[in-house]
Enzyme design. Structure first.
Site, PDB file in Angstrom:
ATOM      1  N   HIS A 105     -10.231  10.969  10.729  1.00 15.35           N
ATOM      2  CA  HIS A 105      -9.037  10.195  11.130  1.00 15.35           C
ATOM      3  C   HIS A 105      -8.645   9.178  10.052  1.00 15.35           C
ATOM      4  O   HIS A 105      -8.061   8.141  10.366  1.00 15.35           O
ATOM      5  CB  HIS A 105      -9.261   9.467  12.461  1.00 15.35           C
ATOM      6  CG  HIS A 105      -9.867  10.335  13.524  1.00 15.35           C
ATOM      7  ND1 HIS A 105      -9.122  11.105  14.378  1.00 15.35           N
ATOM      8  CD2 HIS A 105     -11.162  10.570  13.842  1.00 15.35           C
ATOM      9  CE1 HIS A 105      -9.931  11.775  15.191  1.00 15.35           C
ATOM     10  NE2 HIS A 105     -11.179  11.470  14.884  1.00 15.35           N
ATOM     11  N   SER A 133       7.228   4.360 -14.291  1.00 13.13           N
ATOM     12  CA  SER A 133       8.453   4.178 -13.526  1.00 13.13           C
ATOM     13  C   SER A 133       9.524   3.693 -14.478  1.00 13.13           C
ATOM     14  O   SER A 133       9.245   2.975 -15.436  1.00 13.13           O
ATOM     15  CB  SER A 133       8.213   3.144 -12.424  1.00 13.13           C
ATOM     16  OG  SER A 133       9.438   2.523 -12.073  1.00 13.13           O
ATOM     17  N   LYS A 141       3.746   0.549 -13.123  1.00 13.09           N
ATOM     18  CA  LYS A 141       3.418   1.754 -12.351  1.00 13.09           C
ATOM     19  C   LYS A 141       2.721   2.852 -13.156  1.00 13.09           C
ATOM     20  O   LYS A 141       3.047   3.110 -14.310  1.00 13.09           O
ATOM     21  CB  LYS A 141       4.698   2.353 -11.742  1.00 13.09           C
ATOM     22  CG  LYS A 141       5.339   1.456 -10.704  1.00 13.09           C
ATOM     23  CD  LYS A 141       4.560   1.410  -9.406  1.00 13.09           C
ATOM     24  CE  LYS A 141       4.806   2.629  -8.620  1.00 13.09           C
ATOM     25  NZ  LYS A 141       5.644   2.571  -7.476  1.00 13.09           N
TER      26      LYS A 141
END
Ligand code: ARG
Length: 458
Positions: A156, A277, A283
């Site tokens: 999960h 980016s 990034k």
């Protein structure tokens, strides 16, 4: 130049129809397979006394020169000859005149295109198996480089139990191993010669189909001419196997995306496999993994498209079947390129083992081991589960991890807790999972060696 095929129609097709029905733009990639099939066909017609030795020789020589023209980029492709089969036949006619017309004796484009697709698919499976192996190789090389790295295993997406990174990576090795089996299995059924089925009812000429099969490298010939020209389930099988493989790659991609985030920080994608980016200078984006994840949908789409195309087709050949090509070609291209870049990305992945280890120390990953501890003292597992749930709740309230509780605190929950409960560690938890298939270091070492052995034997 050869006239367009004779037909009872009085009018040439409308321009838009010509463009609509043409497949040349994509089926030209079958040129080698088409020529190989025609060479075998010429030999079989010669053995059946339909072509003289001289006719066979000139046809084969010209077919070889046509292949060379195509490879040199000098072949005059003509859209009005709708597909690769007609283009090659027309070119043969340009070169040797009337005798070219004999090659199609007892053959139809229906068995011809079925043959070409099977020949193409056999090569594609070979390339796919090789590419799968490369990625498996990258996965186990990464595992071997970090034999002791521990990380949280998740259910999960919640921290569940500690596992070795190598164990996690070997899970993908196993998925890809089954993918390889699926492609090998698909190959077995695709490896059947359809040529000699002609349009649908079988050829009326005495061509030796077993000879054709040997010439073209097929171990078997098709048993039913109608099935042979109408069926594309071998393409669907490839698409199904490719879809499952892409699904596996997509899960790996998703984990790389997650693990390379600031929040996880388990791995860093090498510069050559990351992108920046255009606006945010900080990034390092995992675009390769994301595209792999995205392209899975595209391959699933091809599988659905062809299943849908075929479901209502009466026997035998219908032009709908031409739609098999772009689906298969794009699936092959997508799967091969994804496997290729993923092998590179996994092979250059930087692992932050200390960050992974830290993550195993928070989040009560040893709670199950604590229940197992009570079980070893004779307590039933279900009840032990309840006791440990209370311990965890208490620790959470105190803002402590399990390792920070004192013996006295433990004993408030059960008198079975003794001093050795304090030596429950991640290392001990791993070592305990020592049955085959478990994450104990000795088992993982064995599994890794076995994976190497399987790869080398493949
Ligand atoms: N381009 C066709 C295809 O891909 C070749 C077979 C055409 N046969 C026919 N009877 N029209 O299916």
């Amino acid at each position: 130049m050869m006239n367009p095929p004779s037909s009872p129609l009085n009018q040439k097709p409308a321009k838009a129809v010509e463009a609509y029905t043409a497949s040349l733009a994509f089926d030209r990639r079958l040129y080698r397979h088409d020529i190989a099939g025609s060479i075998a066909q010429a030999k079989a017609l010669n053995r059946a006394a339909i072509l003289t030795d001289k006719e066979m020789e000139i046809i084969i020589m010209s077919l070889v020169s046509i292949r060379e023209e195509i490879e040199r980029g000098e072949f005059p492709f003509r859209e009005e000859w709708e597909d690769i089969h007609m283009n090659i036949e027309a070119r043969l006619h340009d070169k040797i005149g009337e005798v070219a017309g004999k090659l199609h004796t007892g053959r139809s484009r229906n068995d011809q295109v079925a043959l070409d697709m099977r020949l193409y698919l056999k090569e594609a499976v070979g390339d796919t198996l090789k590419a799968l192996r490369q990625l498996q190789e990258a996965l186990i090389t990464l595992a071997e480089a970090h034999p002791d790295a521990v990380m949280p295993g998740y259910t999960h997406l919640q921290r569940a139990q500690p596992v070795l990174l190598a164990h996690h990576l070997l899970a993908y090795f196993e998925m890809l191993e089954r993918d390889r089996e699926r492609f090998q299995d698909c190959l077995r059924r695709a490896d059947v010669l359809p040529l000699g089925s002609s349009a649908l009812a079988g050829t009326p000429y005495p061509v030796d189909r077993e000879f054709l099969a040997r010439e073209l490298g097929f171990p078997r010939i098709s048993a039913n001419s109608m099935d042979a020209v109408a069926d594309r389930d071998f393409v669907i099988e490839y698409l199904a196997a490719a879809s499952i493989a892409m699904m596996h790659l997509s899960r790996l991609a998703e984990e790389i995306v997650l693990w390379s985030s600031e929040e996880f920080g388990f791995v860093a994608v090498a510069d050559a496999y990351a992108t920046g980016s255009s606006i945010m200078p900080q990034k390092r984006n995992p675009d390769v993994a994301e595209l792999g994840r995205g392209k899975a949908g595209r391959v699933f789409g091809h599988l659905m498209a062809l299943l849908t195309t075929m479901k209502g087709l009466p026997l035998t050949y219908n032009r709908d079947l031409q739609e098999d090509k772009e689906a298969l070609f794009d699936a092959v291209d997508t799967l091969l390129s994804t496997l290729g870049v993923f092998a590179g990305m996994v092979g250059t992945l930087k692992v932050n083992a200390s960050r992974m280890k830290e993550a195993t120390e928070k989040g009560f990953l040893l709670a199950t081991d604590l229940a197992d501890y009570l079980v070893r003292k004779g307590f039933p597992f279900r009840q032990a589960h309840g006791v440990v749930a209370s311990v965890v709740r208490y620790a959470m309230e105190q803002g402590k991890e399990l390792g920070e509780l004192s013996l006295e605190e433990y004993q408030r929950f059960s008198p079975l807790f003794e001093a050795d409960v304090l030596s429950l560690t991640v290392t001990a938890s791993l070592a305990m999972r020592s049955r085959p298939g478990g994450t104990a270091p000795e088992q993982v070492r064995r599994a890794l060696a076995e994976a190497r052995r399987r790869l080398e034997g493949a």
